[in-house]
Design a protein around this motif. Sequence first.
Motif, mmCIF file in Angstrom:
data_model
loop_
_atom_site.group_PDB
_atom_site.id
_atom_site.type_symbol
_atom_site.label_atom_id
_atom_site.label_comp_id
_atom_site.label_asym_id
_atom_site.label_seq_id
_atom_site.Cartn_x
_atom_site.Cartn_y
_atom_site.Cartn_z
ATOM 1 N N ALA A 1 9.320 -90.941 -3.536
ATOM 2 C CA ALA A 1 8.165 -90.116 -3.910
ATOM 3 C C ALA A 1 8.130 -88.829 -3.085
ATOM 4 N N LEU A 2 8.386 -88.943 -1.786
ATOM 5 C CA LEU A 2 8.380 -87.755 -0.934
ATOM 6 C C LEU A 2 9.538 -86.827 -1.288
ATOM 7 N N ARG A 3 10.696 -87.403 -1.550
ATOM 8 C CA ARG A 3 11.851 -86.577 -1.904
ATOM 9 C C ARG A 3 11.579 -85.795 -3.190
ATOM 10 N N THR A 4 10.976 -86.456 -4.167
ATOM 11 C CA THR A 4 10.640 -85.790 -5.432
ATOM 12 C C THR A 4 9.655 -84.656 -5.203
ATOM 13 N N GLU A 5 8.640 -84.911 -4.371
ATOM 14 C CA GLU A 5 7.658 -83.874 -4.022
ATOM 15 C C GLU A 5 8.334 -82.664 -3.403
ATOM 16 N N LEU A 6 9.161 -82.930 -2.396
ATOM 17 C CA LEU A 6 9.814 -81.842 -1.686
ATOM 18 C C LEU A 6 10.712 -81.040 -2.615
ATOM 19 N N ARG A 7 11.446 -81.728 -3.445
ATOM 20 C CA ARG A 7 12.366 -81.031 -4.356
ATOM 21 C C ARG A 7 11.591 -80.176 -5.360
ATOM 22 N N SER A 8 10.435 -80.653 -5.767
ATOM 23 C CA SER A 8 9.628 -79.868 -6.705
ATOM 24 C C SER A 8 9.147 -78.572 -6.069
ATOM 25 N N GLU A 9 9.126 -78.557 -4.725
ATOM 26 C CA GLU A 9 8.727 -77.354 -3.989
ATOM 27 C C GLU A 9 9.939 -76.529 -3.550
ATOM 28 N N GLY A 10 11.136 -76.938 -3.972
ATOM 29 C CA GLY A 10 12.348 -76.207 -3.606
ATOM 30 C C GLY A 10 12.874 -76.543 -2.230
ATOM 31 N N VAL A 11 12.413 -77.665 -1.669
ATOM 32 C CA VAL A 11 12.844 -78.081 -0.330
ATOM 33 C C VAL A 11 13.884 -79.186 -0.482
ATOM 34 N N ASP A 12 15.150 -78.840 -0.262
ATOM 35 C CA ASP A 12 16.220 -79.811 -0.487
ATOM 36 C C ASP A 12 17.229 -79.856 0.659
ATOM 37 N N ARG A 13 16.922 -79.204 1.771
ATOM 38 C CA ARG A 13 17.790 -79.248 2.958
ATOM 39 C C ARG A 13 17.093 -80.087 4.021
ATOM 40 N N VAL A 14 17.768 -81.142 4.445
ATOM 41 C CA VAL A 14 17.160 -82.082 5.390
ATOM 42 C C VAL A 14 17.840 -81.964 6.742
ATOM 43 N N VAL A 15 17.041 -81.688 7.768
ATOM 44 C CA VAL A 15 17.508 -81.667 9.153
ATOM 45 C C VAL A 15 16.901 -82.876 9.856
ATOM 46 N N LEU A 16 17.722 -83.607 10.596
ATOM 47 C CA LEU A 16 17.252 -84.771 11.337
ATOM 48 C C LEU A 16 17.316 -84.486 12.825
ATOM 49 N N ALA A 17 16.164 -84.560 13.498
ATOM 50 C CA ALA A 17 16.110 -84.473 14.953
ATOM 51 C C ALA A 17 15.906 -85.893 15.476
ATOM 52 N N GLY A 18 16.938 -86.443 16.091
ATOM 53 C CA GLY A 18 16.851 -87.812 16.582
ATOM 54 C C GLY A 18 18.044 -88.120 17.462
ATOM 55 N N MET A 19 17.876 -89.072 18.352
ATOM 56 C CA MET A 19 18.937 -89.437 19.287
ATOM 57 C C MET A 19 19.269 -90.918 19.132
ATOM 58 N N GLY A 20 20.514 -91.276 19.394
ATOM 59 C CA GLY A 20 20.898 -92.683 19.424
ATOM 60 C C GLY A 20 20.620 -93.397 18.124
ATOM 61 N N GLY A 21 19.827 -94.459 18.224
ATOM 62 C CA GLY A 21 19.514 -95.257 17.042
ATOM 63 C C GLY A 21 18.762 -94.493 15.978
ATOM 64 N N SER A 22 18.188 -93.345 16.332
ATOM 65 C CA SER A 22 17.450 -92.543 15.351
ATOM 66 C C SER A 22 18.350 -91.606 14.557
ATOM 67 N N SER A 23 19.609 -91.461 14.958
ATOM 68 C CA SER A 23 20.483 -90.528 14.249
ATOM 69 C C SER A 23 21.802 -91.136 13.797
ATOM 70 N N LEU A 24 22.302 -92.134 14.511
ATOM 71 C CA LEU A 24 23.649 -92.633 14.229
ATOM 72 C C LEU A 24 23.749 -93.292 12.856
ATOM 73 N N ALA A 25 22.793 -94.170 12.517
ATOM 74 C CA ALA A 25 22.852 -94.832 11.211
ATOM 75 C C ALA A 25 22.675 -93.841 10.059
ATOM 76 N N PRO A 26 21.681 -92.940 10.096
ATOM 77 C CA PRO A 26 21.572 -91.980 8.992
ATOM 78 C C PRO A 26 22.827 -91.138 8.798
ATOM 79 N N GLU A 27 23.499 -90.815 9.896
ATOM 80 C CA GLU A 27 24.717 -90.013 9.784
ATOM 81 C C GLU A 27 25.823 -90.809 9.088
ATOM 82 N N VAL A 28 25.933 -92.096 9.402
ATOM 83 C CA VAL A 28 26.927 -92.940 8.727
ATOM 84 C C VAL A 28 26.584 -93.089 7.247
ATOM 85 N N ILE A 29 25.313 -93.333 6.952
ATOM 86 C CA ILE A 29 24.891 -93.554 5.566
ATOM 87 C C ILE A 29 25.158 -92.324 4.717
ATOM 88 N N THR A 30 24.724 -91.158 5.193
ATOM 89 C CA THR A 30 24.896 -89.943 4.394
ATOM 90 C C THR A 30 26.358 -89.511 4.337
#
Length: 539
Positions: free
Chosen positions: A73-102
Motif C-alpha cells: 500500500a505504501l509503495r503504491t502511494e509513493l509511486r503515485s506521487e512519482g517517488v520510486d527511488r529508495v534509500v536505506l539508512a541502516g547498519m548491520g542487521g538493518s541493511s544486510l538482509a535488504p541488500e541481499v534480497i534486492t
Amino acid sequence: MAGERTSVTIEDAALESAAAPLLDKLVADAVASKVGAQDATLWGAEAESEASIRLSWTSLHKSSRPLIGEIEALRTELRSEGVDRVVLAGMGGSSLAPEVITGTEGVALTVLDTTDPGQVADALAGDLDRTVIVVSSKSGTTVETDSHRRIFAKAFADAGIDAARRIVVVTDPGSPLAELGEAEGYRKVFLADPHVGGRYSALTAFGLVPAGLAGADVARLLDQAAGVADTLTADSADNPALRLAAALGAAHADGAEKVVLADTGSGITGLGDWAEQLIAESTGKQGTGLLPVVVEGHTAPGFAGGGSDATPVAVGPASGEAKVAVTGPLGAQFLLWEFAVAIAGRLLGINPFDQPDVEAAKKAARSLLDDPAALTGSAEPSAVLGSVEVYGGAGTTGEGSLTDVLREFLDSAPEGGYLAVQAYLDRLDDASASLLRPELAKRTGLQTTFGWGPRFLHSTGQYHKGGHPNGVFLQLTGTPEEDLDVPDRPYTLGQLQRAQALGDGQVLAEGGRPVLRLHLTDRAAGLAELMRAVQELAS
C-alpha cells in the motif's frame, strides 16, 4: 530458484563421521523442535534471560504476513506521487538482509551503511524529487543512521520538499526513533517485533520493508521460509539445520574455527555478507567462536584447500573444494542459517543472542568525538611512503618500504591465525580495496577477511574482540575529498568515520591484538601503491 530443494550436504567423509555423534545427540535432545517452540533453556542458565526475548524469529514466516499488504500500500502511494527511488539508512542487521534480497531480485536499493562522506554525498546527489529514505534502527539511536536521517532531512528541506513525507522509519516499539517519527509526522513508522535480535531480523520489518518498497516480492520470500519451517523444527537426522550445526561444531572441535563461504551458483546475491554477521556476532565470544570468511568464489585463495583451520562451505551446488554445501531459495536459507547458527551456539557453549564486545568500540568512538584534540591527534606517522602514512602499533617499526612494513606486520600473526582488512573508505568509489583480500590471502597463507568500516563493527567486530584471540588487523583510512556536516551535531561525517576507526583500533590494541593503520592521503594513488606492495610480498 523457487522450487529449489533446501538441503545441507556434508561432502567430506571425515567431517561427516565426526559430525554424526553430535547430530545424533541433537536429535535425541529434541533441540530442533525446542528451538521451534522458543525454549529459552537450550543455551544454559546464563543465557536464558536473553534467549527468552530473542526467539520470535522462528515464526516470522507467519507473524510477518500482515506486513505484505502494508508495504504494498505504501509503495503504491509513493509511486503515485512519482517517488520510486529508495534509500536505506541502516547498519548491520538493518541493511544486510535488504541488500541481499534486492540484489537477488535485481531491484534497485541505495544502501547507506557507511560514514564515508563521499559515499553519502553520492546518495544525496540522486534525484531527491523521486527519493524516499527508510531510516532503520532497532535501538533507534544508531549514530550512523541518525546522521543519515539528519543529512537527508536537511537536503529535502533545502530542496523545498516536505521531509516528513519522504522519511519512513523501521524500529522497535518505544524506541527514541519511534517517538521521533510520531512527533515529526514521518510518512510511516513500522514497528518490528522487539523479540528478534538484529542479525536474526531478515524476515521482520527490517528486512522486508526496504526490500518491498524497492520492489522485491516479500510474499514469496515468506513463502520460501514457510516451505522449509517444518523441516527445520523436525527432530530428525535429515534436518538440514541440524546437519549444518553438527558439521560446524565438529569442525570447530577439531580446530577449524573458521568458516569459509563461497557462492557456487546459488542464484542468491551476497548471502555470505549477511551470514557473516549472523555467524560472527552470534558465536564470537568468550575466546571462542566461528569466524566467517567470505571469499570471491570456490577457486578463491582461502577456499580452495581451506587448510586445517577452516571449513569451506559452498552456498549453492557442491564444488570439489567444499566440505559442506548448502542449497535452497533465499527465504529458506535465511531461516536455515538462523536455526543452524543458534544451534551451533549450543554446541560451542555460548549464548548466540548477545554481543558483549560490540559496545566497547562505540564507547571509544564517542570519547574521541567528545575530545576534538584527541581525534585530530598529535601522533605522527612512523613513516610516510608516497601517498600512505604508516601508523603502527607495538612491534611495528614502520621502517623500510611499504612492502617491508606489511611483511613485518604480517609476521606478527600467529600460526593458524587470521588477517582482517578493515577499510574505512567509500564502498563504491574505493571498491578496488576489496581486491586486497585475495592477494593477501594468497601471499600470506592466512585466512583473510575483508570488511568495510564502520559496517563490519556491527558484524565481525564482535568476533574480533570476543572470539579466538589470533587475529591481526590492517586498518585502511583515507582523507576524504570533501566532508559533510551532520546537522545539529558537533562533528562531520569525516570526523565520525575517523573516530570509529581510531576507537576500534584502540580497543583492539588494548586487547593485545596487533593493529597497523595505513592512512591514504590520496585514496586512488594510495590503494594502487598498497596493491603493488602486497604483490611484492613473497607468495
